[in-house]
Design a protein around this motif. Structure first.
Motif, short mmCIF file in Angstrom:
data_model
loop_
_atom_site.label_atom_id
_atom_site.label_comp_id
_atom_site.label_asym_id
_atom_site.label_seq_id
_atom_site.Cartn_x
_atom_site.Cartn_y
_atom_site.Cartn_z
N LEU A 305 0.85 -1.19 0.00
CA LEU A 305 0.00 0.00 0.00
C LEU A 305 0.89 1.24 0.00
N ALA A 306 0.54 2.24 -0.83
CA ALA A 306 1.30 3.49 -0.84
C ALA A 306 0.40 4.63 -1.28
N ALA A 307 0.61 5.82 -0.69
CA ALA A 307 -0.14 7.02 -1.05
C ALA A 307 0.76 7.95 -1.85
N SER A 308 0.19 8.57 -2.89
CA SER A 308 0.97 9.48 -3.72
C SER A 308 0.65 10.93 -3.36
N PRO A 309 1.53 11.86 -3.72
CA PRO A 309 1.29 13.27 -3.41
C PRO A 309 0.16 13.88 -4.20
N ALA A 310 -0.27 13.23 -5.27
CA ALA A 310 -1.33 13.79 -6.11
C ALA A 310 -2.71 13.32 -5.68
N GLY A 311 -2.84 12.81 -4.46
CA GLY A 311 -4.15 12.39 -3.98
C GLY A 311 -4.59 11.05 -4.50
N ARG A 312 -3.65 10.10 -4.61
CA ARG A 312 -3.96 8.74 -5.06
C ARG A 312 -3.50 7.74 -4.01
N LEU A 313 -4.14 6.58 -4.02
CA LEU A 313 -3.71 5.47 -3.17
C LEU A 313 -3.64 4.24 -4.05
N TYR A 314 -2.54 3.48 -3.89
CA TYR A 314 -2.34 2.28 -4.70
C TYR A 314 -2.12 1.07 -3.80
N SER A 315 -2.70 -0.06 -4.19
CA SER A 315 -2.49 -1.29 -3.43
C SER A 315 -2.12 -2.42 -4.37
N ALA A 316 -1.28 -3.33 -3.87
CA ALA A 316 -0.89 -4.52 -4.62
C ALA A 316 -1.42 -5.75 -3.90
N SER A 317 -1.68 -6.80 -4.67
CA SER A 317 -2.28 -8.00 -4.14
C SER A 317 -1.25 -9.13 -4.00
N PHE A 318 -1.45 -9.94 -2.97
CA PHE A 318 -0.63 -11.12 -2.77
C PHE A 318 -1.06 -12.27 -3.68
N ASP A 319 -2.17 -12.11 -4.38
CA ASP A 319 -2.72 -13.16 -5.22
C ASP A 319 -1.67 -13.63 -6.23
N ALA A 320 -1.51 -14.94 -6.36
CA ALA A 320 -0.49 -15.51 -7.24
C ALA A 320 -0.90 -15.54 -8.70
#
Length: 444
Positions: A305-320
């Motif tokens: 999970l990470a937040a960007s300075p431009a007002g976005r949030l991104y998440s990555a999945s553990f799904d294989a």
């Protein structure tokens, strides 16, 4: 009269992620995800207009580090480090376009059995890696060389076992370590040589994911044993006092705080079909309040999970599942999340784990020459700072002037005029800020 002194434009260089969540005219930057393909690898994604992600192919191999875990970047955005389950750290150089290449000597061996959490100091001099494997509860310390190569400094004693989440205070003076399964957060003073000295007694309430607010006032940690997130108030010496806790979803993992410090999010790794992200408002006292609409739906098994300075949030999945998936969200003014139009985006890796997502730190505007057209006392002297540029694709949005005679002009534009009351020599300066509120203050 004496001519006005000419002075180079003050450099407005930020060595950390930008801060401020006002929507920008366009997004910019690069996002990285550590995961697996046939072997440990890193996926580079360009952040485009509206926050959309576009892969920078191909995925870059990480070498013999075991399963990829935490990621960290140097504040200048030129080096990327990935912790691996085999107790090693992969090191990459980052070119201006965001592409990666292995640094000579990578991967570098740690003193721990299974590296997981990882953090870089705001001055870019030291790297810390936690030991998921428990045992002696070690934290490896590396000095970062000029070319990005790592050299071991020392292994300090750790009060407990299985240090996982790791974060450094914005002033670079304190290292915070989440201790699993004890459910505590330890504080260490960082010495000039990078070595650590325990500060106070470990605070009860955290345990895995950990993040520090941009102003350094609060530390947030998720506890997968109790499915909670706890807010701690941080004293000047790094000691922690619990403010309060809130429930999360199942098995909370990575914690992300928005660059303005107003909101916090937790990847609820234990939720699936669909996954969930829990969101909270964080007030001036450090109190957490669940956001309206929380938890927010995401792709299965969110982990990074990470937040960007431009007002976005991104998440990555553990799904294989191959190819992997990256979720992208826009943050509303109240902290609520809404999926970006093309989300989920295709990732070049899968099985993204704890702290697996990092966004390249936004760099502040580059200085140019400060022009001045001196005029007699009582008449308007002209100034110009239009040669300032933003090196990572943005624009200069604000010019704050100090005319050297006790007078200032906040947000005065690139070419203001100023009347000096008396003849003399003055030192004028201007501080420039880009459209994502990135300027001279170091926030990491």
């Amino acid at each position: 009269m004496s001519p006005l002194a000419r002075r180079p434009l003050l450099a407005a260089v930020v060595t950390a992620a930008a801060f401020g969540l006002a929507p920008a005219a366009h997004a910019k930057g690069t996002l990285y995800v550590a995961g697996a393909v046939a072997a440990p690898a890193v996926d580079a994604q360009a952040i485009g207009a509206g926050g959309a992600l576009t892969a920078i192919p191909p995925a870059t191999g990480a070498g013999a580090i075991g399963a990829s875990r935490g990621t960290a970047m140097t504040p200048d955005g030129r080096r990327l480090y990935v912790a691996g389950a085999a107790g090693a750290v992969a090191a990459f150089a980052v070119d201006p376009a965001g592409a990666l290449s292995a640094i000579a000597g990578s991967p570098f061996a740690t003193t721990v059995t299974s590296s997981r959490g990882i953090a870089v100091t705001p001055d870019g001099r030291f790297l810390y890696v936690g030991d998921e494997g428990g045992g002696n509860g070690a934290v490896s310390i590396f000095a970062i060389g000029t070319g990005g190569a790592l050299s071991l400094v020392a292994e300090p004693p750790f009060p407990g076992s299985t240090p996982e989440g790791i974060a450094v205070s914005p002033d670079g003076r304190t290292l915070y370590v989440a201790n699993v399964p004890a459910g505590k957060v330890s504080s260490f003073a960082i010495g000039a040589d990078g070595k650590l000295t325990a500060t106070g007694t470990p605070a009860v309430g955290g345990g895995e994911g950990i993040a520090v607010t941009p102003n350094g006032a609060f530390v947030l940690s998720a506890n997968k044993a109790t499915n909670t997130i706890t807010s701690f108030r941080a004293a000047a010496d790094g000691t922690l006092t619990a403010v309060g806790s809130q429930p999360t979803g199942a098995v909370p993992a990575t914690v992300a705080v928005t660059p303005d410090g107003r909101f916090a999010f937790v990847a609820d790794f234990g939720t699936a079909a669909p996954g969930r992200i829990s969101g909270y408002a964080l007030d001036a006292t450090g109190t957490l309040t669940p956001l309206p609409g929380s938890p927010f739906a995401t792709f299965d098994l969110p982990y990074g999970l990470a937040a960007s300075p431009a007002g976005r949030l991104y998440s990555a999945s553990f799904d294989a599942v191959d190819p992997g998936r990256m979720n992208g969200f826009a943050l509303g003014g109240d902290g609520g999340l809404s999926a970006l139009g093309a989300s989920p985006f295709t990732s070049q890796v899968h099985s993204a784990e704890f702290q697996s997502v990092v966004i390249r730190p936004n760099q502040g505007p580059a200085a140019g020459a400060l022009a001045a057209g001196p005029a007699p006392a009582g008449q308007a002297t002209s100034f110009g700072a239009a040669t300032a540029t933003d090196p990572d694709g943005g624009s200069v949005a604000r010019y704050d002037w100090d005319f050297g005679d006790g007078q200032s002009l906040p947000n005065g534009g690139a070419a203001p005029a100023h009347v000096y009351a008396a003849a003399g020599t003055y030192t004028a300066s201007v501080t420039v800020t880009d459209e994502e509120s990135c300027s001279t203050t170091v926030l990491f």
